[in-house]
Design an enzyme around this catalytic site. Structure first.
Site, PDB file in Angstrom:
ATOM      1  N   ASP A  99       0.800  -1.156   0.030  1.00 27.75           N
ATOM      2  CA  ASP A  99      -0.069  -0.075  -0.089  1.00 27.75           C
ATOM      3  C   ASP A  99       0.854   1.219  -0.141  1.00 27.75           C
ATOM      4  O   ASP A  99       1.415   1.557   0.967  1.00 27.75           O
ATOM      5  CB  ASP A  99      -0.993   0.029   1.330  1.00 27.75           C
ATOM      6  CG  ASP A  99      -1.995   1.192   1.115  1.00 27.75           C
ATOM      7  OD1 ASP A  99      -2.111   1.683   0.136  1.00 27.75           O
ATOM      8  OD2 ASP A  99      -2.572   1.320   2.201  1.00 27.75           O
ATOM      9  N   ASP A 276      -2.038   5.468  -6.200  1.00 27.24           N
ATOM     10  CA  ASP A 276      -2.327   4.668  -5.160  1.00 27.24           C
ATOM     11  C   ASP A 276      -2.189   3.192  -5.486  1.00 27.24           C
ATOM     12  O   ASP A 276      -3.311   2.573  -6.187  1.00 27.24           O
ATOM     13  CB  ASP A 276      -3.313   5.201  -4.513  1.00 27.24           C
ATOM     14  CG  ASP A 276      -3.745   4.447  -3.144  1.00 27.24           C
ATOM     15  OD1 ASP A 276      -2.946   3.843  -2.511  1.00 27.24           O
ATOM     16  OD2 ASP A 276      -5.128   4.252  -2.974  1.00 27.24           O
TER      17      ASP A 276
END
Ligand code: NAG
Ligand code: NAG
Ligand code: NAG
Ligand code: NAG
Length: 404
Positions: A99, A276
């Site tokens: 992440d 992201d």
């Protein structure tokens, strides 16, 4: 198939390859990682991505401090890219979500933490709230192993309680270190794995590069994470670097400026947003999505929340151009659609064509107007460069693939 088995095979393969001397300007470590789509969890794919987007934006919007402290965004666990990360000696392997939108590394959501001689309780408590879900527990320092690479003293969270994370063991957080502020008692910030690799001299430049590939399979190991450099076998041409944006709140994350055009129609004028790995779709501000919907003729599909095209609309779909740092990164028509063989996994109909560009859930002009998520990153190699405060993108052998 057992994920852990395929991970083990690939890590072994990576080690074998690493044994062959290769001339490189920087030492680098590559770690293969897997994409897994959870059929049960994906029905709310858009809702999960929107919750994450909302959280990204609210975090810097002067919510109560108490709420902000220790908050990092929710990750879409319906479609997750996970890496096999070892903790302890002998190491226990945990499948952690990779992440770039959060920065705490933690384990224990699934496989329980196993303490060994390298485990040290740091005394701090860790508590992190998400847009949906949370975890809390104790902060430890322990030896963390990423492929062939060992980080002797990594601060990690160990969850005693977690919600919203099924099928994964936690997160490998490779976002900006400031996102860890206030998450662990007694520590102002918690160095990320990348920070430690750099500080400990294992990598000479603080860079993480991510390679994803489009897939039509529910579970596949096709990602690659490289620390300390880039892997030229994973991209074509050269990498375009762009400065990180100064616009808040995008500037709290891996934020950049970009504009988007569909054919010759402007969808989004130059504005700030983020790149992201923890968001599945590519989200754009609601007003921009309306323009895209109008230009493509798509209808909003009630079951998936995504825009839907007829076959003839798909046949006349034009390129969607992302203008970043003076270079245009084009999502071809095929790159703009969800893999049709996976339609039913997201609550869709196998005969329909769904677009992967979805609604951010708020209008533009709020400092975070797009999220280039996995569906974008499966078409472009990405480089997260902390040392030079910049983000790089390059085309790949899959940029124009017609696999969807
Ligand atoms: C180990 O990591 C902790 C937390 O990041 C840090 O405070 C400590 O100084 C480190 N110790 C060593 C020996 O590097
Ligand atoms: C899939 O998601 C559901 C609901 O979130 C969860 O209960 C289940 O354990 C998950 N399965 C896997 C294999 O991740
Ligand atoms: C990004 O856009 C903002 C707003 O237009 C501008 O102020 C800034 O200079 C641009 N570039 C960077 C690197 O932030
Ligand atoms: C979508 O849902 C709304 C509200 O439930 C309903 O009125 C509408 O007819 C539905 N549209 C389609 C195309 O199914």
């Amino acid at each position: 198939m057992h994920l852990s088995q395929s991970f083990a095979a690939l890590v072994t393969l990576a080690l074998t390859v690493a044994a062959t001397p290769v001339v490189q300007d920087t030492p680098k470590i590559t770690l293969p990682f897997a994409k897994h789509i959870n059929a049960t969890g994906t029905l709310n794919l858009l809702a999960q991505d929107q919750a994450r987007a909302k959280f990204f934006k609210s975090r810097s919007k002067g919510q109560h401090l108490a709420e902000r402290a220790g908050s990092i965004p929710v990750t879409n666990t319906a479609v997750s890219y996970t890496a096999a990360v070892g903790v302890g000696s002998p190491a226990t392997t945990y499948n952690l979500i990779v992440d770039t939108g959060s920065s705490n590394t933690w384990v224990g959501a699934g496989t329980k933490y196993v303490t060994t001689s390298t485990s040290k309780k740091s005394g701090g408590s860790v508590s992190v709230s998400y847009g949906s879900g949370s975890f809390s527990g104790t902060e430890y320092t322990d030896q963390v192993t990423l492929g062939s690479l060992v980080i002797p003293n990594q601060s990690i969270g160990v969850a005693s309680r977690s919600s919203g994370f099924s099928g994964v063991d936690g997160i490998l957080g490779i976002g900006p270190v400031d996102l860890t502020e206030g998450t662990v008692s007694g520590l102002s910030t918690v160095p990320t794995v990348t920070d430690n690799l750099f500080k400990q001299g294992t990598i000479s430049t603080e860079v993480v590069a991510v390679s994803f590939e489009p897939t039509t399979q529910e579970t596949v190991t096709n990602g690659e994470l490289t620390f300390g450099g880039t892997d030229s076998s994973k991209f074509t041409g050269s990498i375009t670097y762009t400065s990180l944006t100064k616009t808040s709140p995008a500037s709290d994350y891996w934020g950049i400026n970009e504009s988007i055009t569909y054919g010759s129609t402007t969808i989004l004028s130059t504005t700030a947003g983020i790149v992201d790995t923890g968001t599945t779709l590519t989200l754009i501000a609601s007003d921009a999505l309306s323009k895209y919907q109008k230009a493509t003729g798509a209808t909003l599909d009630n079951n998936t929340g995504l825009l839907r095209l007829t076959t003839s609309q798909f046949n006349s779909l034009q390129n969607l151009n992302f203008n970043i740092g003076g270079t245009t990164f084009t999502l071809t028509p095929n790159a703009q659609i969800w893999p049709r063989s996976l339609n039913t996994l997201i609550g869709g109909d196998s005969s329909h064509v769904y677009l992967i560009v979805g609604d951010l859930g708020s209008n533009s002009g709020e400092g975070l107007d797009f999220i280039n998520g996995q569906t974008f990153l499966e078409r472009f190699y990405s480089v997260f460069d902390t040392t030079n405060k910049r983000l790089g993108l390059a085309t790949t052998p899959f940029t124009t693939a017609t696999t969807n």
